[in-house]
Write a protein that holds these residues in place. Structure first.
Motif, PDB file in Angstrom:
ATOM      1  N   SER A  54     -14.818   1.869 -10.043  1.00 41.67           N
ATOM      2  CA  SER A  54     -14.103   0.811  -9.330  1.00 41.67           C
ATOM      3  C   SER A  54     -12.710   0.578  -9.892  1.00 41.67           C
ATOM      4  O   SER A  54     -11.809   0.128  -9.179  1.00 41.67           O
ATOM      5  CB  SER A  54     -14.915  -0.492  -9.366  1.00 41.67           C
ATOM      6  OG  SER A  54     -16.127  -0.346  -8.647  1.00 41.67           O
ATOM      7  N   HIS A  55     -12.506   0.871 -11.185  1.00 39.70           N
ATOM      8  CA  HIS A  55     -11.190   0.691 -11.798  1.00 39.70           C
ATOM      9  C   HIS A  55     -10.144   1.639 -11.215  1.00 39.70           C
ATOM     10  O   HIS A  55      -8.945   1.428 -11.394  1.00 39.70           O
ATOM     11  CB  HIS A  55     -11.284   0.900 -13.312  1.00 39.70           C
ATOM     12  CG  HIS A  55     -12.087  -0.151 -14.011  1.00 39.70           C
ATOM     13  ND1 HIS A  55     -12.611   0.014 -15.282  1.00 39.70           N
ATOM     14  CD2 HIS A  55     -12.484  -1.376 -13.609  1.00 39.70           C
ATOM     15  CE1 HIS A  55     -13.278  -1.071 -15.632  1.00 39.70           C
ATOM     16  NE2 HIS A  55     -13.216  -1.927 -14.632  1.00 39.70           N
ATOM     17  N   LYS A  57      -9.591   2.072  -8.055  1.00 42.81           N
ATOM     18  CA  LYS A  57      -9.265   1.691  -6.675  1.00 42.81           C
ATOM     19  C   LYS A  57      -7.776   1.723  -6.352  1.00 42.81           C
ATOM     20  O   LYS A  57      -7.377   2.309  -5.337  1.00 42.81           O
ATOM     21  CB  LYS A  57      -9.844   0.309  -6.354  1.00 42.81           C
ATOM     22  CG  LYS A  57      -9.628  -0.077  -4.890  1.00 42.81           C
ATOM     23  CD  LYS A  57     -10.259  -1.410  -4.563  1.00 42.81           C
ATOM     24  CE  LYS A  57     -10.053  -1.747  -3.093  1.00 42.81           C
ATOM     25  NZ  LYS A  57     -10.679  -3.056  -2.742  1.00 42.81           N
ATOM     26  N   PRO A  58      -6.887   1.120  -7.171  1.00 41.29           N
ATOM     27  CA  PRO A  58      -5.453   1.159  -6.819  1.00 41.29           C
ATOM     28  C   PRO A  58      -4.913   2.584  -6.746  1.00 41.29           C
ATOM     29  O   PRO A  58      -4.158   2.929  -5.827  1.00 41.29           O
ATOM     30  CB  PRO A  58      -4.794   0.368  -7.957  1.00 41.29           C
ATOM     31  CG  PRO A  58      -5.870  -0.511  -8.495  1.00 41.29           C
ATOM     32  CD  PRO A  58      -7.121   0.306  -8.379  1.00 41.29           C
ATOM     33  N   LEU A  60      -6.691   5.418  -6.262  1.00 42.49           N
ATOM     34  CA  LEU A  60      -7.299   6.123  -5.139  1.00 42.49           C
ATOM     35  C   LEU A  60      -6.676   5.709  -3.817  1.00 42.49           C
ATOM     36  O   LEU A  60      -6.429   6.544  -2.941  1.00 42.49           O
ATOM     37  CB  LEU A  60      -8.812   5.854  -5.095  1.00 42.49           C
ATOM     38  CG  LEU A  60      -9.649   6.363  -6.266  1.00 42.49           C
ATOM     39  CD1 LEU A  60     -11.095   5.914  -6.100  1.00 42.49           C
ATOM     40  CD2 LEU A  60      -9.571   7.876  -6.369  1.00 42.49           C
ATOM     41  N   THR A  61      -6.443   4.416  -3.678  1.00 41.69           N
ATOM     42  CA  THR A  61      -5.846   3.901  -2.435  1.00 41.69           C
ATOM     43  C   THR A  61      -4.497   4.552  -2.175  1.00 41.69           C
ATOM     44  O   THR A  61      -4.183   4.939  -1.037  1.00 41.69           O
ATOM     45  CB  THR A  61      -5.693   2.368  -2.508  1.00 41.69           C
ATOM     46  OG1 THR A  61      -6.985   1.771  -2.717  1.00 41.69           O
ATOM     47  CG2 THR A  61      -5.092   1.820  -1.227  1.00 41.69           C
ATOM     48  N   LEU A 109     -19.638   2.013  -8.086  1.00 45.46           N
ATOM     49  CA  LEU A 109     -18.960   2.247  -6.810  1.00 45.46           C
ATOM     50  C   LEU A 109     -18.701   0.980  -6.003  1.00 45.46           C
ATOM     51  O   LEU A 109     -18.087   1.051  -4.934  1.00 45.46           O
ATOM     52  CB  LEU A 109     -19.791   3.210  -5.952  1.00 45.46           C
ATOM     53  CG  LEU A 109     -19.980   4.628  -6.481  1.00 45.46           C
ATOM     54  CD1 LEU A 109     -20.969   5.385  -5.598  1.00 45.46           C
ATOM     55  CD2 LEU A 109     -18.654   5.363  -6.534  1.00 45.46           C
ATOM     56  N   GLY A 111     -16.689  -1.443  -6.186  1.00 43.91           N
ATOM     57  CA  GLY A 111     -15.293  -1.801  -5.919  1.00 43.91           C
ATOM     58  C   GLY A 111     -14.573  -0.878  -4.954  1.00 43.91           C
ATOM     59  O   GLY A 111     -13.501  -1.217  -4.441  1.00 43.91           O
ATOM     60  N   ILE A 112     -15.141   0.304  -4.686  1.00 53.51           N
ATOM     61  CA  ILE A 112     -14.469   1.249  -3.792  1.00 53.51           C
ATOM     62  C   ILE A 112     -15.345   1.628  -2.599  1.00 53.51           C
ATOM     63  O   ILE A 112     -15.087   2.631  -1.923  1.00 53.51           O
ATOM     64  CB  ILE A 112     -14.031   2.539  -4.526  1.00 53.51           C
ATOM     65  CG1 ILE A 112     -15.258   3.342  -5.002  1.00 53.51           C
ATOM     66  CG2 ILE A 112     -13.105   2.233  -5.679  1.00 53.51           C
ATOM     67  CD1 ILE A 112     -14.924   4.789  -5.333  1.00 53.51           C
ATOM     68  N   LEU A 115     -13.905   2.907   0.656  1.00 51.81           N
ATOM     69  CA  LEU A 115     -13.181   4.178   0.591  1.00 51.81           C
ATOM     70  C   LEU A 115     -14.108   5.386   0.735  1.00 51.81           C
ATOM     71  O   LEU A 115     -13.634   6.499   0.988  1.00 51.81           O
ATOM     72  CB  LEU A 115     -12.426   4.294  -0.737  1.00 51.81           C
ATOM     73  CG  LEU A 115     -11.400   3.205  -1.067  1.00 51.81           C
ATOM     74  CD1 LEU A 115     -10.748   3.500  -2.418  1.00 51.81           C
ATOM     75  CD2 LEU A 115     -10.342   3.103   0.019  1.00 51.81           C
TER      76      LEU A 115
END
Length: 234
Positions: A54-55, A57-58, A60-61, A109, A111-112, A115
């Protein structure tokens, strides 16, 4: 590189394995706002994550917004050894009773979850045997991040890869749905029982988190039935 200072030996080993898979790959490549662990010649990136996915996320986005193919590599420690350096400089080694399986990945997972349905995203969960390195301390201490509830007379100093085994690949919805029973709808309790009947060792809390992730990823829908949720395959 600044980005490598906090890497564990486990992280470095996995990064090396993936770096040499394809000629022309580059480690620690600055793509703009973020540094990719590995950049492939075709512009795709590989991210090795030994902590919470989840860390990412920024990062990956941003990568997915650039239409890059992204592979997340996550080690599932199915066998763990604990190696302790004692104050008298003697080293002890023992096998940990804690064993993870593929159903443990879902806590990482949450947090994402939205995605996961992106066609450019791929997760490779690798079953590994690893050694957690510890150093004994003279007095009980707290961890720097404050996660430890009680003080103990040791601190973690690293984690290293001993061996790698089965790789579970998740890219399409079909890949993710393979972890569910064949039934089209079920509650958390029913899903757990069905998986156990299929010979899969899984706990109800693992299934609960998995179904939560699948719902927020758009793989399942749910309706309220009494005090429980009934999950439906889409």
């Amino acid at each position: 590189m600044i980005n490598t200072y906090n890497e564990t030996a486990l992280h470095r080993s996995l990064k090396t394995l993936y770096l040499i898979q394809q000629e022309g790959s580059i480690a620690e490549f600055n793509t703009g706002h973020y540094i990719a662990d590995i950049l492939r010649p075709d512009g795709s990136v590989v991210e090795i994550q030994t902590g919470s996915i989840s860390h990412l996320k920024p990062k990956l986005t941003e990568f997915l917004a650039q239409k890059r193919n992204v592979t997340i590599v996550y080690p599932v420690v199915t066998v763990k050894y604990i190696e302790t350096l004692h104050t008298d400089l003697k080293v002890s080694r023992k096998k940990s009773p804690k064993k993870l399986n593929i159903y443990d990945i879902f806590r990482e997972l949450t947090g994402i979850a939205p995605l996961l349905k992106d066609r450019h995203l791929r997760l490779e969960a690798i079953e590994v045997t690893a050694t957690e390195e510890r150093r004994q301390t003279d007095l009980p201490v707290q961890t720097q991040n404050g996660r430890r509830r009680f003080r103990k007379n040791w601190v973690k100093t690293g984690k290293r890869l001993d061996s790698a085994g089965t790789v579970h690949v998740f890219k399409t919805k079909k890949d993710w749905m393979k972890l569910l029973p064949r039934t089209d709808c079920f509650t958390v309790k029913e899903c757990t029982q069905l998986l156990l009947q299929e010979g899969i060792k899984v706990r109800q809390d693992q299934v609960s988190v998995m179904l939560w992730v699948y719902t927020h990823a758009g793989f399942l829908s749910r309706t309220k039935t009494g005090r429980a949720y009934l999950y439906h395959k889409q």
